[in-house]
Design an enzyme around this catalytic site. Sequence first.
Site, PDB file in Angstrom:
ATOM      1  N   THR A 198       0.833  -1.208   0.000  1.00  0.00           N
ATOM      2  CA  THR A 198       0.000   0.000   0.000  1.00  0.00           C
ATOM      3  C   THR A 198       0.866   1.256   0.000  1.00  0.00           C
ATOM      4  OG1 THR A 198      -0.183  -0.051   2.420  1.00  0.00           O
ATOM      5  CG2 THR A 198      -1.898  -1.158   1.152  1.00  0.00           C
ATOM      6  N   GLY A 226       0.286  -6.361   8.670  1.00  0.00           N
ATOM      7  CA  GLY A 226       0.137  -5.069   9.340  1.00  0.00           C
ATOM      8  C   GLY A 226      -0.550  -5.254  10.672  1.00  0.00           C
ATOM      9  N   GLY A 227      -1.206  -4.176  11.152  1.00  0.00           N
ATOM     10  CA  GLY A 227      -1.848  -4.207  12.454  1.00  0.00           C
ATOM     11  C   GLY A 227      -3.354  -4.321  12.365  1.00  0.00           C
ATOM     12  N   ASP A 228      -4.007  -4.138  13.514  1.00  0.00           N
ATOM     13  CA  ASP A 228      -5.457  -4.267  13.593  1.00  0.00           C
ATOM     14  C   ASP A 228      -6.171  -3.231  12.724  1.00  0.00           C
ATOM     15  OD1 ASP A 228      -5.191  -6.366  15.391  1.00  0.00           O
ATOM     16  OD2 ASP A 228      -5.262  -5.052  17.139  1.00  0.00           O
ATOM     17  N   SER A 287       1.094  -2.250  16.034  1.00  0.00           N
ATOM     18  CA  SER A 287       1.479  -1.748  17.350  1.00  0.00           C
ATOM     19  C   SER A 287       0.924  -2.599  18.478  1.00  0.00           C
ATOM     20  CB  SER A 287       1.003  -0.302  17.516  1.00  0.00           C
ATOM     21  OG  SER A 287       1.569   0.535  16.522  1.00  0.00           O
TER      22      SER A 287
END
Length: 551
Positions: A198, A226-228, A287
């Site tokens: 992205t 990646g993250g949530d 994170s």
Amino acid sequence: MEREQSCSALGGQSHPNHHQTLILKSIFFLDGYGEVLLTSNSDGLFWESVDSPETDGSDCLGIKLAPEAPAEVNFSDVYGVEFDNFGVIRKSKLAVAPSCILCDEYEMYRFKVYSFQRSKSQPAQWVLTTFTFGHKDQQTCQMWVNQIDASLVLQDERPKNLLVFVNPRSGKGIGSRTWEAVVPIFLRAKINTKVIVTERANHAFDVMASTSNKDLKMYDGIVAVGGDGFFNEILNGFLLSRHLAHYPPTPSDIIDCRQAEGNSTDHDSEFPAFHTWFRFGIIPAGSTDAIVMCSTGCRDPITSTLQIVLGKRVHLDIAQVVRWKKTPTSKFDPCVRYAASFAGYGFYGDVITESEKLRWMGPRRYDYAGTRVFLRHSSYEAEIAYVDTKSEDTNAKGKRVLCRSNCSICNTRPHLQHSHTGSSSRQDETRWLKSKGRFLSIGAAVISCRNEKAPDGLVADAHLSDGFLHLILIRDCHHALYLWHLTQLARKGGNPMDFKFVEHHKTTAFTFTSFGDQSVWNLDGELFEAHQLSAQVFRGLITLFASGPEV
């Protein structure tokens, strides 16, 4: 030094719709172990030492060389096999010791079997393991490679084609490095991947929303590196145009249900066609990575990747959140969003708002932002109405049962269900309870939301797929009491709900209306402004490439 080698192939039982499975037996040298009799059947590989009793388990310089036998690896735990040409095979795991006969090295043809083992210190973490077998005959090695390859093809649950989104800015900007580290696993598993890195915010959302169902059906699933928040972006891009369902039920004195129902229908939905086979995977690089923590038991890219390539499957509840009004003066204009882990207002919304200004700090920004928001101690006036769930609908009649792999609670009822459809007939049967006042925070947990800051999560006994939301209301209280509550959240085995100012309600749907000054909502790490909203949970709406948390 080398024994006479032998190989035999016996006809085994045939697998339905597949070619007949052969039972193979050969004597190989297993790197680091010594000479073994290797057997392959429909379940996996099995081997036992063929060393003589005088040498089996003997030691060199007082150190035991040979492992316990027999040993095995199931094909369900093997993600790849490859011929490794000509090279060295060691008889022991030790470095060569000239004074020890048992530490010999041999040069021969080899093939490698790629699998995993559970970490001894953290059982939920899977560690890569490679078994290297050596033989003097190249054709024998190649025959075994072909046989194992054919057995792996029979593992029907495994994906063949995946669409991968990589967020290079996730967490500490490690998204790309995380993907590069796990690429060899996908290559060895012979999985085709189309990778999209992205380039801006909402890039993944736009790609998902614009991809036709015909194109999407070329893939067995989607993987987010990646993250949530990044996964939330992909999830909404996928669901908003495909999961067409009634809006959440609401008390009649808050929102006109007939007006709400007229804007959405669950007829002609495109989603059921995907639900039976399409899965989502997450390789953690964010994170907090709460969804991965709850669905695998650890925050480890290797573990998540292995569960993806091996085709693991676990169902996940999804919350549908509908904003009716953005501000008190806004017009009635429904806006739908989905959340896979958490929706939070007040403290949680203020922290995400503050942290957005500090992205350059990486994950540390949450600690800094959280401290600033805590010191401000802002509370907000609101009214929350929630569906009263009957006692028999809750887990184990109030007993605290943790969600684990093969969870009996998550597997008790059919998936793709939710308790309310928003219809007028069911609306009349629904009992609503209300809570009004000033709140430091309002949270709705879909899952336990375990993370490194909260080892047990916000709600320790929340489940991945039981059809319930956990509504957590923190009323305005003294600074010290709120700090005590947060301290309990950060402690393993703590009890953050055991306070008079904390309300915990297990429900299937709720509504929210703010008064006066407004905060914002935090949906899986994404900002969402709303003066008035409602939410409901869809049980097992999506399927993850995961096995569930392990003890």
